[in-house]
Enzyme design. Structure first.
Site, short mmCIF file in Angstrom:
data_model
loop_
_atom_site.label_atom_id
_atom_site.label_comp_id
_atom_site.label_asym_id
_atom_site.label_seq_id
_atom_site.Cartn_x
_atom_site.Cartn_y
_atom_site.Cartn_z
N ASP A 63 0.88 -1.18 0.00
CA ASP A 63 0.00 0.00 0.00
C ASP A 63 0.91 1.22 0.00
O ASP A 63 1.58 1.50 0.99
CB ASP A 63 -0.89 -0.02 1.24
CG ASP A 63 -1.78 1.21 1.38
OD1 ASP A 63 -1.67 2.13 0.54
OD2 ASP A 63 -2.57 1.26 2.34
N VAL A 64 0.95 1.96 -1.11
CA VAL A 64 1.91 3.05 -1.23
C VAL A 64 1.63 4.19 -0.26
O VAL A 64 2.50 5.04 -0.04
CB VAL A 64 1.97 3.59 -2.67
CG1 VAL A 64 2.48 2.52 -3.62
CG2 VAL A 64 0.62 4.14 -3.12
N ASN A 90 3.07 4.88 -9.87
CA ASN A 90 1.87 4.89 -10.71
C ASN A 90 0.56 4.68 -9.95
O ASN A 90 -0.49 5.09 -10.44
CB ASN A 90 2.01 3.82 -11.80
CG ASN A 90 0.73 3.60 -12.54
OD1 ASN A 90 0.34 4.40 -13.40
ND2 ASN A 90 0.03 2.52 -12.22
N TYR A 155 -9.19 14.70 -7.34
CA TYR A 155 -8.25 14.01 -8.22
C TYR A 155 -7.29 15.00 -8.87
O TYR A 155 -6.07 14.79 -8.89
CB TYR A 155 -9.03 13.25 -9.30
CG TYR A 155 -8.19 12.36 -10.18
CD1 TYR A 155 -7.73 11.13 -9.73
CD2 TYR A 155 -7.86 12.75 -11.47
CE1 TYR A 155 -6.96 10.31 -10.53
CE2 TYR A 155 -7.08 11.93 -12.29
CZ TYR A 155 -6.64 10.72 -11.81
OH TYR A 155 -5.87 9.91 -12.61
N LYS A 159 -3.13 15.25 -8.58
CA LYS A 159 -2.29 15.12 -9.76
C LYS A 159 -1.53 16.42 -10.07
O LYS A 159 -0.41 16.37 -10.59
CB LYS A 159 -3.14 14.69 -10.96
CG LYS A 159 -3.73 13.29 -10.80
CD LYS A 159 -2.65 12.23 -10.59
CE LYS A 159 -3.20 10.82 -10.57
NZ LYS A 159 -2.15 9.79 -10.43
#
Length: 279
Positions: A63-64, A90, A155, A159
């Site tokens: 789990d990043v 990613n 989102y 980003k």
């Protein structure tokens, strides 16, 4: 990096979508690949399929958003292959409501933890290893057109942060004379299951904000199913690594929208949005 043959790549979010597309492209370039994902069954299925086709791949569940998991991912990579030359930060999820103030704090914590802090953890853990190795290395951070054209809330915020962070880290590495280089991937509509991200949402962050009025999840899924193949995106990434190219814009039909936003910023105009290309 001129030669990727026998080099080692680590890909997060590798079980499906763009992550799998990059893993496949890296394998075809002759690399050994560590695939990492939080979705256990999908990760092992993808790894088994690639291995059956002759790829030298290894799976690590991680789990990043958890720094200890990313540390263990690096340790597992070094134990298996002895080095790491490419890191693809990613892993990403989609969450959020419209209007944005209807999103919950759980929405924010989840998407920030994966989309932004996952990249931060990747840099913090892997960059010192890459620098210490003293050989050519490369990091690829997955952003989105949402970072470049605006109009997306949670989102887009994550980003946009990935884009800004990537630019800064690139300048720090070049300015410091360090070997690793950075690319930021800016894809448009790609055939992924990003709108089904909730399948991997942790139970502790279960307070989900309402969907926007008129939101049609099936229409969104169908639109993305017609998008670019993840494998094509992976091939874009391989070329960018070879060329040491920072910005990896995979959908050039959106360049006018990016220019529109930049001109608004330069001119001090209030934000407006253009319709998507072709409409």
């Amino acid at each position: 990096m001129d030669d990727l043959l026998d080099k080692v790549a680590v890909v997060t979010g590798a079980a499906s979508g763009i992550g799998r597309g990059m893993a496949e492209a890296f394998v075809d370039a002759g690399m050994r690949v560590v695939l990492s994902d939080v979705e256990v069954d999908a990760l092992h299925s993808t790894t088994a399929e690639l291995r059956a086709a002759g790829a030298d791949v290894h799976a690590v569940v991680a789990d990043v958003s958890a720094p200890d998991d990313v540390t263990e991912l690096a340790e597992a990579t070094l134990e298996k292959y002895g080095a790491v030359h490419v890191l693809a930060n990613n892993a990403g999820v989609y969450a959020g409501s419209r209007p944005s103030w209807d999103s919950t704090l759980d929405d924010w914590e989840w998407i920030l933890g994966v989309n932004l802090m996952g990249v931060v953890h990747g840099h913090s853990v892997f960059l010192p290893i890459m620098i210490e190795q003293g050989v050519a290395a490369h990091i690829v951070n997955t952003a989105s057109l949402a970072a470049a054209v605006g109009g997306s809330s949670l989102y887009g915020a994550t980003k946009s942060a990935v884009l800004a962070l990537s630019e800064t880290v690139y300048l720090e590495l070049v300015g410091g004379g360090f070997q690793p280089r950075v690319s930021v991937l800016i894809p448009g509509v790609v055939d992924t299951n990003i709108f089904d991200s909730e399948r991997n949402r942790p139970n502790r962050l279960s307070d989900v904000g309402p969907r926007p009025d008129g939101w049609n999840i099936e229409a969104a899924r169908k639109a993305f199913a017609l998008g670019t193949s993840p494998r094509v995106i992976g091939e874009h990434v391989v070329r960018a690594i070879h060329e040491e190219r920072f910005y990896v814009l995979t959908h050039p039909e959106w360049k006018g929208h990016i220019e529109h936003r930049m001109r608004q910023i330069i001119n001090g105009d209030n934000p407006t949005q253009l319709p998507p290309p072709g409409r």
